[in-house]
Write an enzyme that holds these catalytic residues in place. Sequence first.
Site, PDB file in Angstrom:
ATOM      1  N   TRP A 100      -1.222   4.388  11.482  1.00  0.00           N
ATOM      2  CA  TRP A 100      -2.486   3.677  11.726  1.00  0.00           C
ATOM      3  C   TRP A 100      -3.030   4.013  13.107  1.00  0.00           C
ATOM      4  O   TRP A 100      -4.232   4.212  13.285  1.00  0.00           O
ATOM      5  CB  TRP A 100      -2.314   2.164  11.571  1.00  0.00           C
ATOM      6  CG  TRP A 100      -1.959   1.754  10.177  1.00  0.00           C
ATOM      7  CD1 TRP A 100      -0.833   1.090   9.775  1.00  0.00           C
ATOM      8  CD2 TRP A 100      -2.723   1.990   8.972  1.00  0.00           C
ATOM      9  NE1 TRP A 100      -0.858   0.899   8.407  1.00  0.00           N
ATOM     10  CE2 TRP A 100      -2.010   1.442   7.893  1.00  0.00           C
ATOM     11  CE3 TRP A 100      -3.939   2.615   8.709  1.00  0.00           C
ATOM     12  CZ2 TRP A 100      -2.462   1.490   6.569  1.00  0.00           C
ATOM     13  CZ3 TRP A 100      -4.401   2.668   7.397  1.00  0.00           C
ATOM     14  CH2 TRP A 100      -3.666   2.104   6.356  1.00  0.00           C
ATOM     15  N   ASP A 167      -5.448  -3.087  17.660  1.00  0.00           N
ATOM     16  CA  ASP A 167      -5.417  -3.283  16.213  1.00  0.00           C
ATOM     17  C   ASP A 167      -4.286  -4.277  15.956  1.00  0.00           C
ATOM     18  O   ASP A 167      -3.120  -3.950  16.156  1.00  0.00           O
ATOM     19  CB  ASP A 167      -5.158  -1.937  15.530  1.00  0.00           C
ATOM     20  CG  ASP A 167      -4.952  -2.058  14.017  1.00  0.00           C
ATOM     21  OD1 ASP A 167      -4.975  -3.190  13.485  1.00  0.00           O
ATOM     22  OD2 ASP A 167      -4.763  -1.013  13.372  1.00  0.00           O
ATOM     23  N   LYS A 191      -3.453  -8.835   5.820  1.00  0.00           N
ATOM     24  CA  LYS A 191      -2.029  -8.806   6.162  1.00  0.00           C
ATOM     25  C   LYS A 191      -1.517 -10.195   6.527  1.00  0.00           C
ATOM     26  O   LYS A 191      -0.372 -10.502   6.308  1.00  0.00           O
ATOM     27  CB  LYS A 191      -1.776  -7.845   7.333  1.00  0.00           C
ATOM     28  CG  LYS A 191      -2.288  -6.434   7.115  1.00  0.00           C
ATOM     29  CD  LYS A 191      -1.372  -5.594   6.248  1.00  0.00           C
ATOM     30  CE  LYS A 191      -2.029  -4.310   5.767  1.00  0.00           C
ATOM     31  NZ  LYS A 191      -2.440  -3.382   6.813  1.00  0.00           N
TER      32      LYS A 191
HETATM   33  C1  LIG Z   1      -3.169  -2.075   6.907  1.00  0.00           C
HETATM   34  C2  LIG Z   1      -3.438  -1.639   8.281  1.00  0.00           C
HETATM   35  C3  LIG Z   1      -4.623  -0.959   8.601  1.00  0.00           C
HETATM   36  C4  LIG Z   1      -5.666  -0.581   7.564  1.00  0.00           C
HETATM   37  O1  LIG Z   1      -6.349  -1.708   7.189  1.00  0.00           O
HETATM   38  P1  LIG Z   1      -7.563  -1.656   6.134  1.00  0.00           P
HETATM   39  O2  LIG Z   1      -8.133  -3.022   6.276  1.00  0.00           O
HETATM   40  O3  LIG Z   1      -6.943  -1.395   4.800  1.00  0.00           O
HETATM   41  O4  LIG Z   1      -8.484  -0.568   6.537  1.00  0.00           O
HETATM   42  C5  LIG Z   1      -4.842  -0.625   9.919  1.00  0.00           C
HETATM   43  N1  LIG Z   1      -3.952  -0.930  10.879  1.00  0.00           N
HETATM   44  C6  LIG Z   1      -2.794  -1.562  10.604  1.00  0.00           C
HETATM   45  C7  LIG Z   1      -1.848  -1.882  11.712  1.00  0.00           C
HETATM   46  C8  LIG Z   1      -2.507  -1.950   9.298  1.00  0.00           C
HETATM   47  O5  LIG Z   1      -1.361  -2.593   9.022  1.00  0.00           O
END
Ligand SMILES: *Cc1c(COP(=O)(O)O)cnc(C)c1O
Length: 357
Positions: A100, A167, A191
């Site tokens: 990511w 993030d 998540k």
């Molecule tokens: C799942 C995830 C993403 C991607 O998220 P989307 O909402 O599916 O684009 C980005 N960063 C991390 C740390 C993730 O766990």
Amino acid sequence: MKKAYNFNAGPCVLPKAAIDSAIDALKDFKGTGMSVIEVSHRSKEWDAVMDECRALWKELLNIPDTHEVLFMAGGASTQFLCVPMNFLEKKAAYLETGVWAKKAYKEAAGLGDAVVVASSADKTFSYIPKGWSIPTDVDYFHITTNNTIYGTEIRRDIDSPVPLIADMSSDIMSRPVDVGKYALIYGGAQKNVGPAGVTFAIIRRDALGKVSHYIPTMLNYQTHIDGKSMFNTPPVFSIYVMNETLKWLKGIGGVEAINKINVKKAQMLYDEIDRNSLFVGTAAKEDRSIMNVCFVMAEGREALQDEFLSFAKDRGMVGIKGHRSVGGFRASLYNACPVEAVEALIATMQEFEKLHK
Ligand SMILES: *Cc1c(COP(=O)(O)O)cnc(C)c1O
């Protein structure tokens, strides 16, 4: 109904109270005689949901008045692009702690000058790089606090001489965060705070407006600040369920309370992995995530992997297969994953060990 212990990495388990309330609102939203997915997003009933949800975010994470809470769409993956669009003028810096993080970096490098400060790619991202420092000649420094695929986590708030951007898709609301230290915190809701479809962004107002290029309207955070997250039609159902999820979190004592439970759940499972002769953890011990617990079969026992997966499946475990890029197992212990599920997984691992001693 079939009993499932849901360890999915995302979309993930949500509180039953939130699901039940969503079912009610799908039938009749606040006595309007319409479903929550049929009402106008300009109605006063909907406005109240937006206000409540924003207020819950602020309260639960102790967000200072310098910051705005935004609900957007496009997932964290679109935020990878919004970040350089809104912040990159000369140069950006990234910490490369997983796939990511790499995807986030790619968008910055595609739009301008970006550097990787440190990386743990040499050991399949099984640790958080140490001993690096943040360059002072960059517009911002980007980190991924929890590396969902590898089970590593930065669980402290870094001091940064430049705007810090994180993030936090997979560990938001799992622990207290000093929001004041960040220019931007973003993530997909699916998540830990709701269903897929809504993306959160917590942004410091005065960090914006520093780039000279045109920012496409929908990617511009200012658009969503000015429009109170309703510049265009928001993902109403996802926001509704997110709001119910946050109400549940507040009801059980908030982020401090859930953090204690999360630490306990993770500790229980890591203790079992360390004790059980059939399994080993893959993340460096000091960097272990409390959200995603990654492990593999011990050396010499690799042939048992598929058997364990079906053994666990028979006992109601869902979603413990590791990400396709790393293999092995991963149990995601997000906020709504009950202690009881972790106990069931541990009992399964112990039973399996007895069979194969
Ligand atoms: C799942 C995830 C993403 C991607 O998220 P989307 O909402 O599916 O684009 C980005 N960063 C991390 C740390 C993730 O766990």
